[in-house]
Design an enzyme around this catalytic site. Sequence first.
Site, PDB file in Angstrom:
ATOM      1  N   ASN A  11       0.559 -17.395 -14.647  1.00  0.00           N
ATOM      2  CA  ASN A  11       1.643 -16.841 -13.830  1.00  0.00           C
ATOM      3  C   ASN A  11       2.213 -17.960 -12.954  1.00  0.00           C
ATOM      4  O   ASN A  11       1.473 -18.574 -12.172  1.00  0.00           O
ATOM      5  CB  ASN A  11       1.070 -15.695 -12.976  1.00  0.00           C
ATOM      6  CG  ASN A  11       2.117 -15.043 -12.112  1.00  0.00           C
ATOM      7  OD1 ASN A  11       2.931 -15.725 -11.509  1.00  0.00           O
ATOM      8  ND2 ASN A  11       2.080 -13.730 -12.016  1.00  0.00           N
ATOM      9  N   HIS A  14       4.347 -18.658  -8.113  1.00  0.00           N
ATOM     10  CA  HIS A  14       4.216 -19.367  -6.833  1.00  0.00           C
ATOM     11  C   HIS A  14       4.703 -20.812  -6.874  1.00  0.00           C
ATOM     12  O   HIS A  14       4.798 -21.452  -5.826  1.00  0.00           O
ATOM     13  CB  HIS A  14       2.809 -19.181  -6.270  1.00  0.00           C
ATOM     14  CG  HIS A  14       2.572 -17.725  -5.986  1.00  0.00           C
ATOM     15  ND1 HIS A  14       3.371 -17.029  -5.106  1.00  0.00           N
ATOM     16  CD2 HIS A  14       1.732 -16.817  -6.536  1.00  0.00           C
ATOM     17  CE1 HIS A  14       2.990 -15.756  -5.083  1.00  0.00           C
ATOM     18  NE2 HIS A  14       2.006 -15.604  -5.950  1.00  0.00           N
ATOM     19  N   HIS A  47       6.986 -12.648 -12.513  1.00  0.00           N
ATOM     20  CA  HIS A  47       7.305 -11.351 -11.894  1.00  0.00           C
ATOM     21  C   HIS A  47       8.653 -11.471 -11.194  1.00  0.00           C
ATOM     22  O   HIS A  47       8.766 -12.190 -10.194  1.00  0.00           O
ATOM     23  CB  HIS A  47       6.195 -11.004 -10.905  1.00  0.00           C
ATOM     24  CG  HIS A  47       6.342  -9.677 -10.235  1.00  0.00           C
ATOM     25  ND1 HIS A  47       5.416  -9.205  -9.335  1.00  0.00           N
ATOM     26  CD2 HIS A  47       7.287  -8.714 -10.324  1.00  0.00           C
ATOM     27  CE1 HIS A  47       5.787  -8.009  -8.903  1.00  0.00           C
ATOM     28  NE2 HIS A  47       6.930  -7.689  -9.477  1.00  0.00           N
ATOM     29  N   ARG A  49      10.674  -9.943  -8.821  1.00  0.00           N
ATOM     30  CA  ARG A  49      10.573  -8.880  -7.810  1.00  0.00           C
ATOM     31  C   ARG A  49      11.964  -8.428  -7.403  1.00  0.00           C
ATOM     32  O   ARG A  49      12.933  -9.185  -7.484  1.00  0.00           O
ATOM     33  CB  ARG A  49       9.800  -9.388  -6.584  1.00  0.00           C
ATOM     34  CG  ARG A  49       8.338  -9.669  -6.870  1.00  0.00           C
ATOM     35  CD  ARG A  49       7.585  -9.953  -5.588  1.00  0.00           C
ATOM     36  NE  ARG A  49       7.352  -8.752  -4.818  1.00  0.00           N
ATOM     37  CZ  ARG A  49       6.180  -8.122  -4.704  1.00  0.00           C
ATOM     38  NH1 ARG A  49       5.109  -8.605  -5.284  1.00  0.00           N
ATOM     39  NH2 ARG A  49       6.069  -7.027  -3.989  1.00  0.00           N
ATOM     40  N   ARG A  53      11.915 -12.767  -4.182  1.00  0.00           N
ATOM     41  CA  ARG A  53      11.309 -13.683  -3.205  1.00  0.00           C
ATOM     42  C   ARG A  53      10.770 -14.952  -3.871  1.00  0.00           C
ATOM     43  O   ARG A  53      10.598 -15.959  -3.206  1.00  0.00           O
ATOM     44  CB  ARG A  53      10.209 -12.980  -2.408  1.00  0.00           C
ATOM     45  CG  ARG A  53       8.977 -12.658  -3.207  1.00  0.00           C
ATOM     46  CD  ARG A  53       7.892 -12.061  -2.335  1.00  0.00           C
ATOM     47  NE  ARG A  53       8.215 -10.718  -1.893  1.00  0.00           N
ATOM     48  CZ  ARG A  53       7.295  -9.835  -1.507  1.00  0.00           C
ATOM     49  NH1 ARG A  53       6.030 -10.173  -1.486  1.00  0.00           N
ATOM     50  NH2 ARG A  53       7.631  -8.614  -1.146  1.00  0.00           N
ATOM     51  N   GLU A  74       6.876  -9.377 -15.765  1.00  0.00           N
ATOM     52  CA  GLU A  74       6.364  -8.345 -14.856  1.00  0.00           C
ATOM     53  C   GLU A  74       7.504  -7.762 -14.062  1.00  0.00           C
ATOM     54  O   GLU A  74       8.331  -8.516 -13.513  1.00  0.00           O
ATOM     55  CB  GLU A  74       5.385  -8.968 -13.865  1.00  0.00           C
ATOM     56  CG  GLU A  74       3.987  -9.054 -14.349  1.00  0.00           C
ATOM     57  CD  GLU A  74       3.084  -9.564 -13.238  1.00  0.00           C
ATOM     58  OE1 GLU A  74       3.359  -9.314 -12.043  1.00  0.00           O
ATOM     59  OE2 GLU A  74       2.117 -10.221 -13.579  1.00  0.00           O
ATOM     60  N   THR A 105       1.018  -7.805  -5.217  1.00  0.00           N
ATOM     61  CA  THR A 105       0.875  -6.479  -5.812  1.00  0.00           C
ATOM     62  C   THR A 105      -0.492  -5.926  -5.429  1.00  0.00           C
ATOM     63  O   THR A 105      -1.508  -6.322  -5.983  1.00  0.00           O
ATOM     64  CB  THR A 105       1.038  -6.578  -7.347  1.00  0.00           C
ATOM     65  OG1 THR A 105       2.209  -7.353  -7.599  1.00  0.00           O
ATOM     66  CG2 THR A 105       1.188  -5.214  -7.968  1.00  0.00           C
ATOM     67  N   GLU A 155      -3.378  -3.401 -18.025  1.00  0.00           N
ATOM     68  CA  GLU A 155      -3.949  -4.568 -17.357  1.00  0.00           C
ATOM     69  C   GLU A 155      -4.734  -4.063 -16.162  1.00  0.00           C
ATOM     70  O   GLU A 155      -4.180  -3.401 -15.270  1.00  0.00           O
ATOM     71  CB  GLU A 155      -2.843  -5.542 -16.924  1.00  0.00           C
ATOM     72  CG  GLU A 155      -3.443  -6.759 -16.220  1.00  0.00           C
ATOM     73  CD  GLU A 155      -2.480  -7.938 -16.098  1.00  0.00           C
ATOM     74  OE1 GLU A 155      -1.603  -8.092 -16.961  1.00  0.00           O
ATOM     75  OE2 GLU A 155      -2.635  -8.698 -15.132  1.00  0.00           O
ATOM     76  N   HIS A 198      -5.389 -10.634 -11.439  1.00  0.00           N
ATOM     77  CA  HIS A 198      -5.087 -10.609 -10.010  1.00  0.00           C
ATOM     78  C   HIS A 198      -6.252 -11.190  -9.217  1.00  0.00           C
ATOM     79  O   HIS A 198      -7.351 -10.654  -9.253  1.00  0.00           O
ATOM     80  CB  HIS A 198      -4.743  -9.224  -9.463  1.00  0.00           C
ATOM     81  CG  HIS A 198      -3.808  -9.324  -8.273  1.00  0.00           C
ATOM     82  ND1 HIS A 198      -4.248  -9.667  -7.023  1.00  0.00           N
ATOM     83  CD2 HIS A 198      -2.467  -9.203  -8.178  1.00  0.00           C
ATOM     84  CE1 HIS A 198      -3.208  -9.731  -6.207  1.00  0.00           C
ATOM     85  NE2 HIS A 198      -2.112  -9.463  -6.885  1.00  0.00           N
TER      86      HIS A 198
END
Length: 252
Positions: A11, A14, A47, A49, A53, A74, A105, A155, A198
Amino acid sequence: MSKNSLRLGVNIDHVATVRNARGGAYPDPIRAAKLAEEAGADGITAHLREDRRHITDADIDGLMEALSVPLNFEMAATDEMQKIALRHKPHAVCIVPEKREERTTEGGLEVAREENRLAHFIAPLRDAGCRVSIFIAADQKQIEAAHRIGAEVIELHTGAYCDHHAEGNFAARDRELDALQDMATFAHSLGLEVHAGHGLTYETVAPVAAFPEVMELNIGHFLIGEAIFRGLTPAVQEMRRLMDEARLGDST
Ligand code: PXP
Protein backbone atom coordinates in the site's frame (compact mmCIF):
# COMPACT_ATOMS: atom_id res chain seq x y z
CA MET A 1 3.18 -19.26 -8.41
CA SER A 2 2.35 -22.28 -6.25
CA LYS A 3 -1.15 -22.83 -4.91
CA ASN A 4 0.07 -22.20 -1.39
CA SER A 5 1.92 -19.00 -2.14
CA LEU A 6 1.02 -15.85 -0.30
CA ARG A 7 0.76 -12.57 -2.20
CA LEU A 8 2.08 -9.28 -0.89
CA GLY A 9 0.15 -6.14 -1.76
CA VAL A 10 2.12 -3.00 -0.97
CA ASN A 11 0.00 0.00 0.00
CA ILE A 12 1.63 3.23 -1.18
CA ASP A 13 -0.85 5.72 0.37
CA HIS A 14 1.68 7.18 2.76
CA VAL A 15 4.16 8.09 0.06
CA ALA A 16 1.37 10.42 -1.04
CA THR A 17 0.93 11.59 2.57
CA VAL A 18 4.55 12.78 2.61
CA ARG A 19 4.20 14.37 -0.83
CA ASN A 20 1.03 16.19 0.17
CA ALA A 21 2.69 17.60 3.29
CA ARG A 22 4.46 20.03 0.93
CA GLY A 23 1.84 20.18 -1.80
CA GLY A 24 4.28 19.38 -4.63
CA ALA A 25 5.01 16.28 -6.69
CA TYR A 26 7.73 14.65 -4.55
CA PRO A 27 7.92 11.86 -3.46
CA ASP A 28 5.96 10.26 -6.26
CA PRO A 29 3.76 7.30 -5.17
CA ILE A 30 3.90 5.85 -8.67
CA ARG A 31 7.68 5.67 -8.54
CA ALA A 32 7.33 3.94 -5.14
CA ALA A 33 4.81 1.50 -6.59
CA LYS A 34 7.18 0.58 -9.44
CA LEU A 35 10.03 0.06 -6.96
CA ALA A 36 7.82 -2.10 -4.73
CA GLU A 37 6.86 -4.11 -7.79
CA GLU A 38 10.51 -4.69 -8.68
CA ALA A 39 11.23 -5.65 -5.05
CA GLY A 40 8.68 -8.47 -5.09
CA ALA A 41 5.24 -7.00 -4.46
CA ASP A 42 2.53 -9.03 -6.19
CA GLY A 43 0.16 -6.08 -6.25
CA ILE A 44 -0.16 -2.43 -5.30
CA THR A 45 -2.90 -1.11 -3.05
CA ALA A 46 -4.08 2.50 -3.01
CA HIS A 47 -6.97 4.03 -1.08
CA LEU A 48 -8.66 6.99 -2.76
CA ARG A 49 -10.29 8.57 0.27
CA GLU A 50 -13.25 10.87 -0.12
CA ASP A 51 -11.22 13.80 1.25
CA ARG A 52 -8.19 12.93 -1.00
CA ARG A 53 -5.90 13.32 2.00
CA HIS A 54 -3.20 11.15 0.40
CA ILE A 55 -3.88 9.40 -2.93
CA THR A 56 -5.42 11.65 -5.62
CA ASP A 57 -7.46 10.92 -8.71
CA ALA A 58 -4.36 11.64 -10.82
CA ASP A 59 -2.42 9.02 -8.81
CA ILE A 60 -5.02 6.41 -9.69
CA ASP A 61 -4.78 7.39 -13.37
CA GLY A 62 -0.99 7.08 -13.15
CA LEU A 63 -1.05 3.74 -11.34
CA MET A 64 -3.47 2.24 -13.85
CA GLU A 65 -1.11 3.27 -16.62
CA ALA A 66 2.23 2.41 -15.04
CA LEU A 67 1.72 -0.83 -13.12
CA SER A 68 2.56 -4.28 -14.42
CA VAL A 69 1.08 -5.93 -11.31
CA PRO A 70 -2.61 -5.68 -10.35
CA LEU A 71 -3.99 -2.58 -8.62
CA ASN A 72 -6.15 -3.15 -5.57
CA PHE A 73 -8.31 -0.01 -5.41
CA GLU A 74 -9.56 0.67 -1.90
CA MET A 75 -12.66 2.81 -1.64
CA ALA A 76 -15.70 3.64 0.42
CA ALA A 77 -19.10 2.43 -0.82
CA THR A 78 -20.14 5.77 -2.33
CA ASP A 79 -21.57 6.64 -5.75
CA GLU A 80 -18.58 8.82 -6.56
CA MET A 81 -16.10 6.02 -5.87
CA GLN A 82 -18.19 3.48 -7.74
CA LYS A 83 -18.08 5.72 -10.84
CA ILE A 84 -14.31 6.08 -10.60
CA ALA A 85 -13.85 2.31 -10.18
CA LEU A 86 -16.12 1.57 -13.13
CA ARG A 87 -14.13 4.01 -15.28
CA HIS A 88 -10.79 2.34 -14.45
CA LYS A 89 -11.91 -1.25 -13.91
CA PRO A 90 -8.95 -2.12 -11.67
CA HIS A 91 -8.13 -5.77 -11.07
CA ALA A 92 -9.51 -5.57 -7.54
CA VAL A 93 -11.74 -3.29 -5.50
CA CYS A 94 -11.69 -3.41 -1.72
CA ILE A 95 -14.66 -1.80 0.01
CA VAL A 96 -13.68 -0.16 3.29
CA PRO A 97 -15.58 1.89 5.85
CA GLU A 98 -14.58 5.53 5.89
CA LYS A 99 -15.11 8.30 8.38
CA ARG A 100 -13.60 11.70 7.75
CA GLU A 101 -12.57 12.21 11.34
CA GLU A 102 -10.60 8.96 11.61
CA ARG A 103 -6.83 8.87 11.12
CA THR A 104 -6.93 5.50 9.39
CA THR A 105 -9.49 2.80 8.63
CA GLU A 106 -10.35 2.01 12.21
CA GLY A 107 -12.75 -0.89 11.93
CA GLY A 108 -14.22 -3.32 9.46
CA LEU A 109 -17.23 -2.64 7.28
CA GLU A 110 -20.68 -3.18 8.83
CA VAL A 111 -21.91 -5.49 6.07
CA ALA A 112 -24.76 -7.12 7.98
CA ARG A 113 -26.45 -3.78 8.67
CA GLU A 114 -26.32 -2.64 5.03
CA GLU A 115 -26.66 -5.92 3.21
CA ASN A 116 -29.16 -4.83 0.59
CA ARG A 117 -27.45 -1.60 -0.33
CA LEU A 118 -24.03 -3.27 -0.52
CA ALA A 119 -25.32 -6.14 -2.66
CA HIS A 120 -26.57 -3.58 -5.20
CA PHE A 121 -23.43 -1.52 -4.83
CA ILE A 122 -20.96 -4.31 -5.65
CA ALA A 123 -22.96 -5.98 -8.44
CA PRO A 124 -21.85 -3.55 -11.22
CA LEU A 125 -18.25 -3.76 -10.02
CA ARG A 126 -18.33 -7.52 -10.30
CA ASP A 127 -20.04 -7.27 -13.69
CA ALA A 128 -17.20 -5.00 -14.83
CA GLY A 129 -14.73 -7.78 -13.96
CA CYS A 130 -13.34 -6.35 -10.70
CA ARG A 131 -12.62 -8.83 -7.93
CA VAL A 132 -14.58 -7.40 -5.02
CA SER A 133 -13.22 -7.65 -1.53
CA ILE A 134 -14.82 -6.49 1.72
CA PHE A 135 -12.68 -5.28 4.62
CA ILE A 136 -14.15 -6.72 7.82
CA ALA A 137 -13.43 -7.60 11.41
CA ALA A 138 -13.04 -11.24 12.44
CA ASP A 139 -16.77 -11.59 13.03
CA GLN A 140 -18.79 -14.52 11.74
CA LYS A 141 -21.95 -12.43 11.23
CA GLN A 142 -20.09 -10.01 8.96
CA ILE A 143 -18.43 -12.81 7.00
CA GLU A 144 -21.77 -14.51 6.38
CA ALA A 145 -23.20 -11.21 5.18
CA ALA A 146 -20.20 -10.61 2.89
CA HIS A 147 -20.80 -14.03 1.38
CA ARG A 148 -24.52 -13.37 0.90
CA ILE A 149 -23.97 -10.08 -0.93
CA GLY A 150 -21.75 -11.82 -3.49
CA ALA A 151 -18.25 -10.70 -2.48
CA GLU A 152 -15.51 -13.00 -3.73
CA VAL A 153 -12.95 -11.98 -1.13
CA ILE A 154 -12.86 -10.80 2.45
CA GLU A 155 -9.93 -8.95 3.94
CA LEU A 156 -9.65 -9.51 7.68
CA HIS A 157 -8.74 -6.42 9.72
CA THR A 158 -5.54 -7.18 11.64
CA GLY A 159 -5.41 -3.75 13.35
CA ALA A 160 -6.59 -4.90 16.78
CA TYR A 161 -4.11 -7.82 16.78
CA CYS A 162 -1.25 -5.43 15.93
CA ASP A 163 -2.34 -2.80 18.46
CA HIS A 164 -2.45 -5.37 21.29
CA HIS A 165 1.03 -6.53 20.30
CA ALA A 166 2.39 -2.96 20.29
CA GLU A 167 0.86 -2.33 23.73
CA GLY A 168 2.41 -5.51 25.12
CA ASN A 169 -1.04 -6.95 25.85
CA PHE A 170 -0.11 -10.43 24.66
CA ALA A 171 -3.15 -12.26 26.06
CA ALA A 172 -5.49 -9.98 24.11
CA ARG A 173 -3.22 -10.23 21.06
CA ASP A 174 -3.33 -14.02 21.12
CA ARG A 175 -7.13 -14.02 21.54
CA GLU A 176 -7.43 -11.77 18.50
CA LEU A 177 -5.05 -13.98 16.55
CA ASP A 178 -7.16 -17.05 17.40
CA ALA A 179 -10.28 -15.20 16.23
CA LEU A 180 -8.53 -14.24 12.98
CA GLN A 181 -7.49 -17.85 12.37
CA ASP A 182 -10.99 -19.19 13.16
CA MET A 183 -12.63 -16.66 10.88
CA ALA A 184 -10.11 -17.29 8.07
CA THR A 185 -11.05 -20.97 8.26
CA PHE A 186 -14.76 -20.15 8.39
CA ALA A 187 -14.62 -17.75 5.42
CA HIS A 188 -12.61 -20.26 3.40
CA SER A 189 -15.24 -22.94 4.15
CA LEU A 190 -17.85 -20.65 2.53
CA GLY A 191 -15.71 -20.43 -0.61
CA LEU A 192 -14.45 -16.90 0.06
CA GLU A 193 -10.85 -15.98 -0.72
CA VAL A 194 -9.24 -14.64 2.43
CA HIS A 195 -6.87 -11.67 2.65
CA ALA A 196 -5.63 -9.80 5.71
CA GLY A 197 -4.07 -6.47 6.55
CA HIS A 198 -3.75 -3.31 8.59
CA GLY A 199 -0.95 -2.42 10.96
CA LEU A 200 1.26 -5.41 10.08
CA THR A 201 4.98 -5.11 10.80
CA TYR A 202 8.04 -7.37 10.73
CA GLU A 203 7.15 -8.37 14.31
CA THR A 204 3.51 -9.21 13.69
CA VAL A 205 3.41 -10.58 10.15
CA ALA A 206 4.55 -14.18 10.67
CA PRO A 207 1.56 -15.67 12.55
CA VAL A 208 -0.90 -14.20 10.03
CA ALA A 209 1.23 -15.23 7.06
CA ALA A 210 1.20 -18.76 8.45
CA PHE A 211 -2.61 -19.09 8.20
CA PRO A 212 -3.00 -21.50 5.28
CA GLU A 213 -6.28 -19.89 4.13
CA VAL A 214 -4.81 -16.40 3.76
CA MET A 215 -3.84 -15.71 0.15
CA GLU A 216 -2.82 -12.05 0.32
CA LEU A 217 -1.52 -9.54 2.85
CA ASN A 218 -1.85 -5.80 2.25
CA ILE A 219 0.80 -3.80 4.06
CA GLY A 220 1.55 -0.09 3.84
CA HIS A 221 2.31 2.27 6.69
CA PHE A 222 5.06 0.19 8.30
CA LEU A 223 6.83 -0.46 4.99
CA ILE A 224 6.83 3.19 3.96
CA GLY A 225 8.14 4.11 7.43
CA GLU A 226 10.81 1.43 7.28
CA ALA A 227 11.83 2.69 3.84
CA ILE A 228 13.12 5.86 5.55
CA PHE A 229 15.70 3.78 7.37
CA ARG A 230 16.65 1.04 4.94
CA GLY A 231 15.18 2.06 1.59
CA LEU A 232 11.95 0.81 0.02
CA THR A 233 13.46 -2.10 -1.91
CA PRO A 234 15.12 -3.78 1.11
CA ALA A 235 12.06 -2.98 3.26
CA VAL A 236 9.75 -4.82 0.85
CA GLN A 237 12.24 -7.65 0.33
CA GLU A 238 12.49 -8.25 4.07
CA MET A 239 8.68 -8.40 4.43
CA ARG A 240 8.54 -10.83 1.51
CA ARG A 241 11.22 -12.98 3.16
CA LEU A 242 9.39 -13.07 6.51
CA MET A 243 6.10 -13.96 4.81
CA ASP A 244 7.68 -16.77 2.81
CA GLU A 245 9.51 -18.12 5.85
CA ALA A 246 6.31 -18.14 7.93
CA ARG A 247 4.42 -19.80 5.12
CA LEU A 248 6.95 -22.60 4.97
CA GLY A 249 6.56 -23.10 8.73
CA ASP A 250 10.15 -22.05 9.29
CA SER A 251 9.79 -18.85 11.28
CA THR A 252 11.72 -19.93 14.38
N1 PXP B 1 -5.89 -3.21 4.09
C1 PXP B 1 -6.85 -2.27 4.12
C2 PXP B 1 -8.23 -2.64 3.70
C3 PXP B 1 -6.57 -0.95 4.52
O1 PXP B 1 -7.54 -0.02 4.57
C4 PXP B 1 -5.24 -0.62 4.85
C5 PXP B 1 -4.89 0.78 5.23
O2 PXP B 1 -5.14 1.64 4.17
C6 PXP B 1 -4.27 -1.64 4.78
C7 PXP B 1 -4.62 -2.92 4.42
C8 PXP B 1 -2.83 -1.36 5.09
O3 PXP B 1 -2.70 -0.98 6.42
P1 PXP B 1 -1.32 -0.42 6.93
O4 PXP B 1 -1.04 0.82 6.15
O5 PXP B 1 -1.54 -0.18 8.38
O6 PXP B 1 -0.28 -1.49 6.67
